[in-house]
Enzyme design. Structure first.
Site, PDB file in Angstrom:
ATOM      1  CB  THR A   1      33.590  27.912 -12.439  1.00 30.97           C
ATOM      2  OG1 THR A   1      32.586  28.249 -13.468  1.00 30.97           O
ATOM      3  CG2 THR A   1      32.651  27.597 -11.109  1.00 30.97           C
TER       4      THR A   1
ATOM      5  CG  ASP B   1      38.460  46.156 -11.004  1.00 26.78           C
ATOM      6  OD1 ASP B   1      37.807  46.403 -11.332  1.00 26.78           O
ATOM      7  OD2 ASP B   1      38.050  44.315 -11.548  1.00 26.78           O
TER       8      ASP B   1
END
Length: 407
Positions: free
Chosen positions: A100, A208
């Protein structure tokens, strides 16, 4: 013994004459700047009130010898590094499978930070992506790579403290109505290549690249983020997983099962991002591997033995039996790009990895000639915007800077 300025400490003579360097150190009051330099801290750090006073009691003796790793660790802990209470959580920015991310503020600098809180499962420990990200980022110091400020390890979580940037490239595109000023496209691309070139020289593959992993601040500085899938490429070559890179930015050799790759895996993604910045839409938005390859072949032409040696023996390619498309002109799809820009784009979008232009070579391409020569010789940690001739153009639709995403 060698002193802090590199001078040897001569033995005292019979009349006890002391080294002028040692006398200077003993008489000198230790300042915040001295401590920052000694511990490699940022210049804007705010030391606790009692720390400087304490440091002046032990400081002069400490400055006479190289600082040990243990002593540096203790000093950083006393200042407040590695502690959750040093940071104030402000807003939740996003949530992923393992982590988170919160917007926060550092009590040490009063600067905004991004707190990436990774949950630790008792059975599994820290996810390998988190371990990989930490081990790589602490060694990557560059103006176009997001800075990892601190690491906080508790029983329940591992929190990575990053510099805070206003938004990612996807959000920037959205705010501009998907039409970024062509000059800004060039500045963003150059910074992306600059950060990648630094990584690739150190044998680090990002793996990525996508607009969501490129962060941008109000000044226009672009920084590579999210090194969770990145890894250091060992020599000699090993095979890696082909389940890397978000589908839309994944190169055709990887889509067709190749696991033997190098820095060129990132360069295809650079081409896709370049196109997206220039046109405002993704280049190959496939929903499956087969559809992704179909989009690629429709634009660049279905590969043959002549254009891609060995392709006819690739089982996945043969099985899909793609239509025989002829290559289209890239310039017909990128009206806002100059001929130099189109040529550079084509050098990124090569079927074979070894034929793709490198990040280092790209920075010397004529597409960037109007940026001048000084932009290529800046120190790694210096922003391109430190040069007065480099300035971000005002977007037609003024961007509204809001919360960034680091997951």
């Amino acid at each position: 013994m060698l002193l802090s300025d590199g001078e040897s400490d001569p033995a005292s003579s019979s009349d006890d004459v002391q080294s002028p360097v040692r006398v200077r150190l003993r008489n000198k009051k230790i300042s915040t700047e001295d401590i920052n330099k000694r511990l490699s801290l940022p210049a804007d750090i705010r030391l606790p009130d009692d720390y400087l006073e304490k440091f002046n009691l032990i400081g002069p003796a400490l400055f006479e010898q190289p600082i040990s790793r243990r002593l540096r660790r203790v000093s950083l802990s006393e200042i407040g590094f590695g502690k959750l209470e040093t940071y104030i959580k402000l807003d939740k920015l996003g949530e992923g499978t393992y982590a988170t991310v919160y917007k926060g503020r550092s009590k040490l600098t009063e600067n905004l930070v991004a707190l990436k809180e990774i949950r630790l499962e008792h059975e599994e420990g820290a996810p390998c992506t988190a371990i990989r990200e930490v081990s790589l980022l602490k060694d990557l110091k560059h103006a176009n790579i997001v800075t990892l400020h601190d690491i906080i390890h508790t029983q329940k979580s591992l929190t990575l403290v990053f510099e805070y940037l206003d938004k990612d490239l996807k959000q920037y595109l959205d705010d501009c109505g998907n039409t970024i000023h062509v000059h800004n496209v060039k500045l963003f691309l150059f910074q992306l290549l600059r950060g990648l070139s630094y990584c690739h020289r150190r044998k680090v593959l990002h793996r990525d690249l996508k607009p969501q992993n490129l962060l941008i601040n109000e000044r226009g500085e672009l920084k590579l983020a999210d090194f969770g899938l990145a890894r250091a490429k060992s020599i000699p070559t090993k095979t890696y997983s082909n389940e890397v890179v978000t589908l839309w930015y994944r190169p055709p050799d990887i889509l067709l099962g190749s696991t033997d790759y190098s820095t060129h895996i990132d360069m295809w993604g650079v081409g896709c991002i370049f196109y997206e910045m220039a046109t405002g839409r993704p280049l190959f938005p496939g929903s499956t591997v087969e559809e992704e390859l179909h989009f690629i072949f429709k634009l660049l032409g279905t590969p043959t033995e002549q254009s891609w040696p060995g392709i006819s023996s690739n089982e996945e390619f043969v099985t899909c039996n793609y239509p025989q498309y002829r290559a289209e002109r890239l310039s017909n799809h990128t009206p806002r790009l100059s001929s130099e820009g189109v040529e550079l784009l084509s050098k990124f979008l090569q079927f074979e990895g070894k034929k793709r232009i490198s990040a280092d070579e790209s920075m010397n391409h004529c597409y960037f000639s109007n940026l001048g020569n000084r932009v290529r010789s800046l120190p790694d940690t210096t922003s391109i915007f430190s040069l007065p001739e480099i300035q971000l153009e005002k977007e037609t639709k003024k961007p509204t800077f809001y919360l960034s995403k680091i997951i």
